[in-house]
Motif scaffolding. Structure first.
Motif, PDB file in Angstrom:
ATOM      1  N   ARG A  36     -45.986 -14.477 -19.692  1.00 45.03           N
ATOM      2  CA  ARG A  36     -45.463 -15.667 -18.707  1.00 45.03           C
ATOM      3  C   ARG A  36     -45.205 -14.900 -17.559  1.00 45.03           C
ATOM      4  O   ARG A  36     -45.018 -15.456 -16.374  1.00 45.03           O
ATOM      5  CB  ARG A  36     -44.566 -16.371 -19.339  1.00 45.03           C
ATOM      6  N   ARG A  37     -44.359 -13.773 -17.579  1.00 49.23           N
ATOM      7  CA  ARG A  37     -44.150 -13.172 -16.086  1.00 49.23           C
ATOM      8  C   ARG A  37     -45.338 -12.860 -15.477  1.00 49.23           C
ATOM      9  O   ARG A  37     -45.525 -12.978 -14.338  1.00 49.23           O
ATOM     10  CB  ARG A  37     -43.436 -11.657 -16.419  1.00 49.23           C
ATOM     11  N   MET A  38     -46.475 -12.271 -16.020  1.00 45.72           N
ATOM     12  CA  MET A  38     -47.800 -12.496 -15.034  1.00 45.72           C
ATOM     13  C   MET A  38     -48.218 -13.475 -14.784  1.00 45.72           C
ATOM     14  O   MET A  38     -48.995 -13.535 -13.756  1.00 45.72           O
ATOM     15  CB  MET A  38     -48.865 -11.511 -16.232  1.00 45.72           C
ATOM     16  N   ASP A  39     -48.029 -14.863 -15.264  1.00 47.67           N
ATOM     17  CA  ASP A  39     -48.477 -15.856 -14.952  1.00 47.67           C
ATOM     18  C   ASP A  39     -47.733 -16.674 -13.885  1.00 47.67           C
ATOM     19  O   ASP A  39     -47.193 -17.738 -13.884  1.00 47.67           O
ATOM     20  CB  ASP A  39     -48.565 -16.842 -16.238  1.00 47.67           C
ATOM     21  N   SER A  40     -47.602 -15.864 -12.656  1.00 48.76           N
ATOM     22  CA  SER A  40     -46.940 -16.172 -11.474  1.00 48.76           C
ATOM     23  C   SER A  40     -47.374 -17.636 -10.886  1.00 48.76           C
ATOM     24  O   SER A  40     -46.659 -18.289 -10.146  1.00 48.76           O
ATOM     25  CB  SER A  40     -46.507 -15.215 -10.496  1.00 48.76           C
ATOM     26  N   THR A  41     -48.676 -18.059 -10.916  1.00 44.98           N
ATOM     27  CA  THR A  41     -49.318 -19.206 -10.589  1.00 44.98           C
ATOM     28  C   THR A  41     -49.340 -20.170 -11.353  1.00 44.98           C
ATOM     29  O   THR A  41     -50.226 -21.305 -11.335  1.00 44.98           O
ATOM     30  CB  THR A  41     -50.641 -18.894  -9.882  1.00 44.98           C
ATOM     31  N   ASN A  42     -48.498 -20.199 -12.761  1.00 46.52           N
ATOM     32  CA  ASN A  42     -48.862 -21.023 -13.785  1.00 46.52           C
ATOM     33  C   ASN A  42     -50.213 -21.623 -14.128  1.00 46.52           C
ATOM     34  O   ASN A  42     -50.392 -22.982 -14.091  1.00 46.52           O
ATOM     35  CB  ASN A  42     -47.870 -22.322 -13.446  1.00 46.52           C
ATOM     36  N   LYS A  43     -51.119 -20.691 -14.195  1.00 40.35           N
ATOM     37  CA  LYS A  43     -52.227 -21.118 -14.615  1.00 40.35           C
ATOM     38  C   LYS A  43     -52.261 -21.573 -16.230  1.00 40.35           C
ATOM     39  O   LYS A  43     -53.549 -22.168 -16.952  1.00 40.35           O
ATOM     40  CB  LYS A  43     -53.367 -19.975 -14.661  1.00 40.35           C
ATOM     41  N   LEU A  44     -51.283 -21.310 -16.888  1.00 35.64           N
ATOM     42  CA  LEU A  44     -51.245 -21.644 -18.567  1.00 35.64           C
ATOM     43  C   LEU A  44     -49.958 -22.576 -18.644  1.00 35.64           C
ATOM     44  O   LEU A  44     -49.167 -22.189 -18.096  1.00 35.64           O
ATOM     45  CB  LEU A  44     -51.119 -20.430 -19.099  1.00 35.64           C
ATOM     46  N   HIS A  45     -50.313 -23.349 -19.646  1.00 33.81           N
ATOM     47  CA  HIS A  45     -48.926 -24.118 -20.277  1.00 33.81           C
ATOM     48  C   HIS A  45     -48.689 -23.426 -21.440  1.00 33.81           C
ATOM     49  O   HIS A  45     -49.475 -23.472 -22.495  1.00 33.81           O
ATOM     50  CB  HIS A  45     -49.540 -25.710 -20.337  1.00 33.81           C
ATOM     51  N   TRP A  46     -47.340 -22.984 -21.619  1.00 37.40           N
ATOM     52  CA  TRP A  46     -47.117 -22.344 -22.784  1.00 37.40           C
ATOM     53  C   TRP A  46     -45.925 -23.204 -23.579  1.00 37.40           C
ATOM     54  O   TRP A  46     -45.108 -24.068 -23.172  1.00 37.40           O
ATOM     55  CB  TRP A  46     -45.898 -21.444 -22.293  1.00 37.40           C
ATOM     56  N   VAL A  47     -46.316 -23.292 -24.985  1.00 41.41           N
ATOM     57  CA  VAL A  47     -45.769 -24.266 -25.825  1.00 41.41           C
ATOM     58  C   VAL A  47     -45.194 -23.428 -27.192  1.00 41.41           C
ATOM     59  O   VAL A  47     -45.999 -22.661 -27.802  1.00 41.41           O
ATOM     60  CB  VAL A  47     -46.603 -25.264 -26.432  1.00 41.41           C
ATOM     61  N   ASP A  48     -44.149 -23.429 -27.279  1.00 43.54           N
ATOM     62  CA  ASP A  48     -43.219 -22.747 -28.403  1.00 43.54           C
ATOM     63  C   ASP A  48     -43.429 -23.644 -29.599  1.00 43.54           C
ATOM     64  O   ASP A  48     -42.770 -24.524 -29.700  1.00 43.54           O
ATOM     65  CB  ASP A  48     -41.811 -22.468 -28.065  1.00 43.54           C
ATOM     66  N   ALA A  49     -44.488 -23.227 -30.223  1.00 44.05           N
ATOM     67  CA  ALA A  49     -44.827 -24.106 -31.610  1.00 44.05           C
ATOM     68  C   ALA A  49     -43.826 -24.195 -32.693  1.00 44.05           C
ATOM     69  O   ALA A  49     -43.755 -25.164 -33.117  1.00 44.05           O
ATOM     70  CB  ALA A  49     -46.068 -23.605 -31.960  1.00 44.05           C
ATOM     71  N   ALA A  50     -42.988 -23.347 -32.602  1.00 38.37           N
ATOM     72  CA  ALA A  50     -41.750 -23.401 -33.506  1.00 38.37           C
ATOM     73  C   ALA A  50     -40.881 -24.369 -33.322  1.00 38.37           C
ATOM     74  O   ALA A  50     -39.934 -24.712 -34.214  1.00 38.37           O
ATOM     75  CB  ALA A  50     -41.043 -21.960 -33.825  1.00 38.37           C
ATOM     76  N   ASN A  51     -40.754 -24.576 -31.915  1.00 42.68           N
ATOM     77  CA  ASN A  51     -39.466 -25.238 -31.647  1.00 42.68           C
ATOM     78  C   ASN A  51     -39.762 -26.701 -30.750  1.00 42.68           C
ATOM     79  O   ASN A  51     -38.988 -27.230 -30.418  1.00 42.68           O
ATOM     80  CB  ASN A  51     -38.639 -24.445 -30.725  1.00 42.68           C
ATOM     81  N   GLU A  52     -41.271 -26.910 -30.763  1.00 35.06           N
ATOM     82  CA  GLU A  52     -41.540 -27.921 -30.046  1.00 35.06           C
ATOM     83  C   GLU A  52     -42.761 -28.629 -30.926  1.00 35.06           C
ATOM     84  O   GLU A  52     -43.940 -28.864 -30.665  1.00 35.06           O
ATOM     85  CB  GLU A  52     -42.362 -27.799 -28.917  1.00 35.06           C
ATOM     86  N   PRO A  53     -42.171 -29.244 -32.192  1.00 31.15           N
ATOM     87  CA  PRO A  53     -43.120 -29.918 -33.136  1.00 31.15           C
ATOM     88  C   PRO A  53     -43.797 -31.016 -32.686  1.00 31.15           C
ATOM     89  O   PRO A  53     -45.064 -31.378 -33.093  1.00 31.15           O
ATOM     90  CB  PRO A  53     -42.574 -29.913 -34.396  1.00 31.15           C
TER      91      PRO A  53
END
Length: 142
Positions: A36-53
């Motif tokens: 996520r730190r490397m993804d400074s241009t937000n090319k990826l959408h990150w979903v915490d599968a454990a906490n976002e059912p």
């Protein structure tokens, strides 16, 4: 040839890949935080599968599958998992593009996929021993 999960992709924000990771796993959290730190241009959408059912359900991804291994819904709307999911992530991050190319050029996808599958099963079992996993037949012995 891609090892796509046999899951039905639901309509989503396919302008960028969606990464589903186990946010309750300390190792996974550290690795994803790095990406996520490397993804400074937000090319990826990150979903915490454990906490976002709810988001998992929207995409037809069961909690057990999501916890068992890394999943990415790529920009074309196809499911990628395991090493193929990592390749999607690496291709989006300038610092890691070379690694994705190296894996392809050297034909390392299969052996890395084999190693990742075994590691993922071990990691999930360790998580379950601590009582913090989703149980289900869908994640048994791959």
């Amino acid at each position: 040839m891609s090892t796509q999960a046999r899951l039905q992709a639901q309509p989503a924000d396919t302008a960028r890949p969606v990464v589903f990771y186990d946010g309750d796993c300390p190792l996974c959290r550290r690795e994803i935080a790095h990406y996520r730190r490397m993804d400074s241009t937000n090319k990826l959408h990150w979903v915490d599968a454990a906490n976002e059912p709810g988001i998992l359900a929207e995409h037809g991804l069961s909690p057990g599958r999501a916890m068992a291994e890394l999943h990415v819904l790529d920009a074309a709307g196809h499911w990628q998992r395991g090493i193929d999911a990592f390749l999607v992530i690496w291709q989006q991050l300038p610092t890691y593009r070379w690694l994705a190319k190296l894996v392809a050029v050297l034909g390392l996808r299969r052996p890395l996929g084999f190693a990742y599958r075994h590691f993922a099963v071990w990691r999930y079992r360790q998580r379950c021993k601590s009582g913090t996993c989703t149980t289900g037949t869908e994640v048994r012995g791959r």
